[in-house]
Write a protein that holds these residues in place. Structure first.
Motif, short mmCIF file in Angstrom:
data_model
loop_
_atom_site.label_atom_id
_atom_site.label_comp_id
_atom_site.label_asym_id
_atom_site.label_seq_id
_atom_site.Cartn_x
_atom_site.Cartn_y
_atom_site.Cartn_z
N GLN A 190 7.16 5.60 54.67
CA GLN A 190 6.56 5.47 53.35
C GLN A 190 6.80 4.09 52.77
O GLN A 190 5.94 3.54 52.07
CB GLN A 190 7.08 6.54 52.40
N ARG A 191 7.96 3.50 53.06
CA ARG A 191 8.19 2.12 52.60
C ARG A 191 7.15 1.19 53.23
O ARG A 191 6.61 0.30 52.55
CB ARG A 191 9.61 1.67 52.94
N ALA A 192 6.87 1.40 54.50
CA ALA A 192 5.84 0.59 55.16
C ALA A 192 4.47 0.86 54.54
O ALA A 192 3.66 -0.07 54.38
CB ALA A 192 5.81 0.89 56.65
N ASN A 193 4.22 2.10 54.16
CA ASN A 193 2.94 2.45 53.53
C ASN A 193 2.78 1.70 52.21
O ASN A 193 1.70 1.16 51.91
CB ASN A 193 2.89 3.96 53.30
N PHE A 194 3.85 1.67 51.39
CA PHE A 194 3.80 0.91 50.15
C PHE A 194 3.50 -0.56 50.42
O PHE A 194 2.66 -1.18 49.74
CB PHE A 194 5.14 1.02 49.41
N LEU A 195 4.19 -1.15 51.38
CA LEU A 195 4.06 -2.58 51.64
C LEU A 195 2.69 -2.94 52.20
O LEU A 195 2.07 -3.92 51.78
CB LEU A 195 5.17 -3.04 52.59
N VAL A 196 2.21 -2.16 53.16
CA VAL A 196 0.90 -2.44 53.76
C VAL A 196 -0.20 -2.29 52.72
O VAL A 196 -1.08 -3.15 52.58
CB VAL A 196 0.65 -1.51 54.96
N LEU B 230 -5.12 -7.38 36.70
CA LEU B 230 -4.53 -6.05 36.63
C LEU B 230 -4.50 -5.38 38.01
O LEU B 230 -3.54 -4.68 38.36
CB LEU B 230 -5.30 -5.19 35.64
N LEU B 231 -5.54 -5.61 38.80
CA LEU B 231 -5.53 -5.09 40.17
C LEU B 231 -4.41 -5.75 40.98
O LEU B 231 -3.75 -5.10 41.80
CB LEU B 231 -6.88 -5.34 40.83
N GLY B 232 -4.18 -7.03 40.73
CA GLY B 232 -3.07 -7.71 41.38
C GLY B 232 -1.73 -7.13 40.96
O GLY B 232 -0.80 -7.01 41.76
N ALA B 233 -1.62 -6.74 39.68
CA ALA B 233 -0.38 -6.13 39.19
C ALA B 233 -0.12 -4.80 39.88
O ALA B 233 1.02 -4.46 40.20
CB ALA B 233 -0.45 -5.94 37.67
N VAL B 234 -1.18 -4.03 40.11
CA VAL B 234 -1.04 -2.77 40.84
C VAL B 234 -0.51 -3.04 42.25
O VAL B 234 0.38 -2.34 42.74
CB VAL B 234 -2.40 -2.04 40.91
N ALA B 235 -1.05 -4.07 42.89
CA ALA B 235 -0.60 -4.43 44.24
C ALA B 235 0.87 -4.84 44.24
O ALA B 235 1.65 -4.41 45.11
CB ALA B 235 -1.47 -5.56 44.79
N VAL B 236 1.26 -5.64 43.26
CA VAL B 236 2.67 -6.06 43.16
C VAL B 236 3.56 -4.85 42.92
O VAL B 236 4.67 -4.75 43.46
CB VAL B 236 2.83 -7.10 42.03
N GLY B 237 3.09 -3.91 42.12
CA GLY B 237 3.85 -2.70 41.87
C GLY B 237 4.11 -1.91 43.15
O GLY B 237 5.21 -1.40 43.37
N LEU B 238 3.10 -1.82 44.00
CA LEU B 238 3.27 -1.12 45.28
C LEU B 238 4.24 -1.87 46.19
O LEU B 238 5.06 -1.25 46.88
CB LEU B 238 1.91 -0.97 45.96
N LEU B 239 4.15 -3.18 46.20
CA LEU B 239 5.08 -3.97 47.01
C LEU B 239 6.53 -3.76 46.53
O LEU B 239 7.45 -3.58 47.35
CB LEU B 239 4.71 -5.45 46.95
N GLY B 240 6.72 -3.79 45.23
CA GLY B 240 8.06 -3.58 44.69
C GLY B 240 8.57 -2.18 44.97
O GLY B 240 9.76 -1.98 45.27
N ALA B 241 7.66 -1.18 44.92
CA ALA B 241 8.06 0.19 45.22
C ALA B 241 8.48 0.34 46.67
O ALA B 241 9.31 1.19 47.00
CB ALA B 241 6.91 1.14 44.90
N GLY B 242 7.90 -0.49 47.54
CA GLY B 242 8.28 -0.45 48.94
C GLY B 242 9.60 -1.15 49.21
O GLY B 242 10.34 -0.77 50.13
#
Length: 241
Positions: free
Chosen positions: A67-73, A102-114
């Motif tokens: 799942q960490r890989a899923n967040f990062l990918v 804002l779409l970029g912020a969503v992407a950064v959020g997923l990266l941080g969650a990973g």
């Protein structure tokens, strides 16, 4: 045969249009990868309940790396889409920086969650103390996750506004309706994860519905922008600035 003809020709570089199309395609791939991965993991992970536990809890335990890989990918794919969406939205609808930002912020959020794993919620992984102690890593995970769960509905509204301003009523209604439904499902999921309400047994279900609704909108937007670019190109009306 002349010497010039014997020289190898350099490989053709991809056109700007091709690069932008590839970036927009990332917006189609990212949501599919993310949703399929957490659905499969949630259905097959021992001791994990997809109805009860958050998606982020899949990043815990022996197989948490999946799942960490899923967040990062997914984060990388959506970050690429955010970059490609800016010129596409500007050309088609006169959109500015807020939507892509804002779409970029969503992407950064997923990266941080990973990068930062969540604290346990409920009784997963098996043997976890209830309530689990709060950690700095878990707090950072929640902070980055807020970029996803707050940034995505705001992005829907911002892009929906641009649709409405340019006379695309159906697209505007879908975007705003997505934001409303996303937030409603998110609050239901949050109430379930508090472990103090009757929604606790289905908090994971509501969160999955939240993510499917939000990611579905991103995938739809990417397909819409790809289709719009193709139509503009076929009609000879694409004005690249």
């Amino acid at each position: 045969m002349s010497e010039a003809n014997l020289r190898p020709h350099p490989a053709a570089k991809p056109s700007a249009s091709g690069r932008r199309r590839a970036l927009l395609t990332c917006g189609v791939a990212g949501p599919i990868v993310f949703v399929v991965a957490f659905l499969v993991e949630g259905a097959t992970r021992a001791g994990y309940s997809a109805l009860r536990h958050p998606v982020s809890s899949l990043a815990l335990g022996e197989y948490g790396w999946t799942q960490r890989a899923n967040f990062l990918v997914t984060g990388c794919l959506l970050l690429a889409f955010a970059v490609g969406s800016r010129p596409a939205l500007r050309q088609a609808y006169g959109a500015g920086r807020w939507g892509p930002g804002l779409l970029g912020a969503v992407a950064v959020g997923l990266l941080g969650a990973g990068i930062f794993a969540t604290d346990p919620v409920g009784d997963y992984p098996p043997g976890t103390a209830v309530p689990a102690p709060q950690t700095t890593t878990g707090t950072l995970h929640d902070t980055f996750s807020a970029l996803v769960f707050l940034g995505l509905p705001v992005a829907c509204c911002v892009v929906g506004y641009r649709f409405a301003r340019t006379g695309h009523r159906g697209e505007a209604v879908y975007s705003v309706a997505t934001a409303v439904l996303f937030l409603a499902l998110f609050f239901l999921a949050s109430a379930g994860f508090s472990q103090q309400t009757a929604l606790a047994p289905v908090g994971g279900l509501f969160q999955r519905l939240t993510l499917v609704v939000g990611m579905g909108w991103i995938g739809w937007l990417a397909l819409h922008l790809l289709h719009t670019r193709e139509d503009d190109g076929n009609q000879g009306r694409l004005d690249i600035k």
